[in-house]
Design a protein around this motif. Structure first.
Motif, PDB file in Angstrom:
ATOM      1  N   PRO A  26      14.598  54.968 -60.139  1.00 61.11           N
ATOM      2  CA  PRO A  26      14.890  54.622 -61.533  1.00 61.11           C
ATOM      3  C   PRO A  26      13.599  54.592 -62.332  1.00 61.11           C
ATOM      4  O   PRO A  26      12.518  54.362 -61.785  1.00 61.11           O
ATOM      5  N   PRO A  40      15.440  58.761 -66.248  1.00 58.83           N
ATOM      6  CA  PRO A  40      15.030  58.823 -64.844  1.00 58.83           C
ATOM      7  C   PRO A  40      13.826  59.743 -64.671  1.00 58.83           C
ATOM      8  O   PRO A  40      13.636  60.682 -65.428  1.00 58.83           O
ATOM      9  N   TYR A  83      19.808  54.296 -58.963  1.00 58.90           N
ATOM     10  CA  TYR A  83      19.165  55.585 -58.739  1.00 58.90           C
ATOM     11  C   TYR A  83      19.987  56.729 -59.316  1.00 58.90           C
ATOM     12  O   TYR A  83      21.136  56.568 -59.688  1.00 58.90           O
TER      13      TYR A  83
END
Length: 103
Positions: A26, A40, A83
């Motif tokens: 992240p 990201p 993520y």
């Protein structure tokens, strides 16, 4: 890049088929006072490679160390929820015959 829920949906469409994915960390938290949404970090060659298969409600995840875990979908979302996933590609491995018969 896919979010964890999107990846589960893709794996569900191809149940029993293994996919290789790169785990993208992240983005760092935005500085206080900034309302900008963090993006990201783009994938790199050092991003860990995971091999994932979905069968029913269970995700089989093999990490970079080669260790395999069986995770419920809910647990998968808890562990990988922050993520993103990139470079999603089938490995050609089938864990059962379901994909051959459309089930």
């Amino acid at each position: 890049m896919l979010e964890p829920a999107q990846l589960l949906a893709l794996l569900g469409q191809h149940g029993g088929r293994e996919y290789a994915v790169r785990l993208i960390s992240p983005a760092p938290a935005a500085k206080p006072g900034r309302a900008r949404r963090a993006k990201p970090v783009p994938p790199t060659l050092s991003a860990p490679l995971y091999r994932l298969t979905l069968r029913g409600d269970t995700v089989q995840a093999t990490g970079p160390s080669g260790q395999t875990r069986q995770l419920a979908q809910r647990t998968f979302l808890e562990v990988f929820g922050a993520y993103h996933f990139a470079e999603v590609a089938p490995t050609g491995q089938l864990t059962d015959l379901g994909p051959l018969f459309g089930s």
